[in-house]
Design a protein around this motif. Structure first.
Motif, PDB file in Angstrom:
ATOM      1  N   ASN A 255      39.978  44.453  49.073  1.00 30.38           N
ATOM      2  CA  ASN A 255      40.503  43.755  47.702  1.00 30.38           C
ATOM      3  C   ASN A 255      39.557  43.341  46.935  1.00 30.38           C
ATOM      4  O   ASN A 255      38.674  42.674  47.138  1.00 30.38           O
ATOM      5  N   THR A 256      39.872  43.640  45.587  1.00 29.01           N
ATOM      6  CA  THR A 256      39.101  43.154  44.348  1.00 29.01           C
ATOM      7  C   THR A 256      39.458  41.649  44.396  1.00 29.01           C
ATOM      8  O   THR A 256      40.315  40.962  44.260  1.00 29.01           O
ATOM      9  N   ASN A 257      38.209  40.866  44.076  1.00 36.34           N
ATOM     10  CA  ASN A 257      38.226  39.607  43.970  1.00 36.34           C
ATOM     11  C   ASN A 257      37.981  39.020  42.636  1.00 36.34           C
ATOM     12  O   ASN A 257      36.694  39.286  42.244  1.00 36.34           O
TER      13      ASN A 257
END
Length: 392
Positions: A255-257
């Motif tokens: 997932n993109t943070n």
């Protein structure tokens, strides 16, 4: 730690400390690493305590962009024994210290004078409000967010326990930092089910008896967390989970943070011409010499920035349709990558990072308002400029 808080007058960016204020270097490192965890530094980098002992009592902190011999002289003159710098003086292993190179001389001088050196570099580059954010704010950008989110920074904890114990454990895990996702916190997902187990003759189960299979109504807890918190979260889990043997899994996530990553992007209050934008950049960076790609004869509104060397971000800046990218160290062939889509501006490596030293200073002053902290007065930029017959 600080034994006594005494408010003292500030002068020349220094807050003078009394002898009854005591703090070890490790305590200051903990404050720095809560701010910019080294877990998010780039793999090529060399961050953290480079010289000195963490258990040493700190007499004062000098904050510098780079560490040169004159910076160490400043620390010695102030009787400070800890330098917090942005760029590390040691990037790769030293095989000898003969004082023949500037790096060897600086390392030797620091050791001779019992000066500890800590470098923060790309740990702060990847901070949401770090190096590039400071540059974006200085240019007057609004709605600032990360340009290139760092990959593999998020993990997920899954564990199982009786339903009646789940809320108490969730609260403790939230306090440890689990369940934070973007602009939200205390996020989790709970699934009910049946858990079964059987302890051997040595087991001391909270539920059931040894050598007998037990079936229990349980819940599955799922929480996302940032990877640098893994140790703290597992410690919390082990301390507060009701079972003798704890079943849990840690999963890495793709997932993109949006809270960790390189560069920033934002928008100007009002669009401006390319010429006016370059004037603004020069004024804010205090530089009269700017390299840039060809003008596109369009207005500048959406701006991407990377403090320091940022040629790697050109494709990302074009992808998000930024009107301009401000960074440093652009090479000849980098400017071809503009491809009539974006205005590339090279404002200099040091100049695009010039706000970093104050960023570190302000954070430490906030956390330690009565400790001896000073900004180095040394200008460590090795690049000089010559224009219109005048040196700059």
């Amino acid at each position: 730690m600080v034994k006594k808080m005494v408010f003292l007058p500030q002068k020349d960016n220094i807050i003078f400390a009394m002898n009854n204020i005591s703090m070890k270097i490790q305590e200051i490192i903990s404050i720095l690493e809560q701010f910019a965890p080294t877990a998010y530094a780039e793999e090529f980098d060399n961050v953290g305590l480079l010289i000195g002992k963490a258990e040493t009592e700190c007499t004062g902190i000098l904050i510098s962009h780079d560490v040169l011999e004159n910076v160490i002289d400043e620390a010695v003159a102030k009787k400070f024994n800890f330098i917090v710098c942005f760029h590390p003086i040691i990037f790769s292993g030293l095989k000898k210290i003969t004082e023949k190179t500037y790096v060897e001389r600086i390392v030797a001088k620091a050791i001779k004078n019992d000066i500890a050196i800590y470098a923060i570099h790309t740990a702060l580059d990847n901070h949401k409000e770090g190096v590039s954010h400071s540059l974006a704010a200085a240019l007057g950008l609004n709605n600032i967010h990360i340009l290139i989110p760092q990959e593999n920074t998020l993990k997920q904890l899954t564990t199982y326990l009786p339903k009646e114990n789940s809320n108490a454990l969730l609260e403790k895990l939230y306090e440890a930092g689990a369940g934070a996702l973007g602009d939200y916190d205390e996020c989790s997902f709970v699934t009910e089910g049946t858990g079964s187990f059987r302890g051997n003759e040595k087991a001391q189960p909270r539920l059931g008896k040894p050598m007998l299979r037990e079936a229990v109504k349980e819940v599955q807890l799922n929480l996302i967390f940032q990877k640098h918190l893994e140790g703290k979260i597992l410690q919390t889990l082990f301390k507060n989970h009701p079972y003798e043997e704890i079943a849990f899994q840690i999963y890495p996530l793709d997932n993109t943070n949006k809270k960790i990553g390189m560069g920033s992007v934002g928008t100007l209050n009002k669009e401006m011409t390319e010429e006016d934008f370059l004037k603004l950049v020069g004024q804010k960076l205090k530089i009269n010499f700017l390299k840039h790609s060809s003008f596109l004869n369009k207005k500048i509104k959406k701006v991407a920035v990377i403090g320091g060397s940022g040629s790697f971000a050109i494709s990302e800046a074009k992808q998000i349709e930024a009107d301009a990218l401000v960074t440093g160290d652009l090479k000849y062939h980098d400017f071809f990558q503009a491809e009539n889509q974006i205005l590339l501006v090279d404002g200099g490596h040091y100049e695009t990072e010039r706000f970093t030293k104050k960023l570190i200073h302000d954070h430490l002053i906030e956390k330690m308002p009565n400790f001896a902290i000073a900004l180095s007065k040394s200008i460590t930029n090795p690049v000089k400029y010559f224009s219109d017959g005048k040196k700059e």
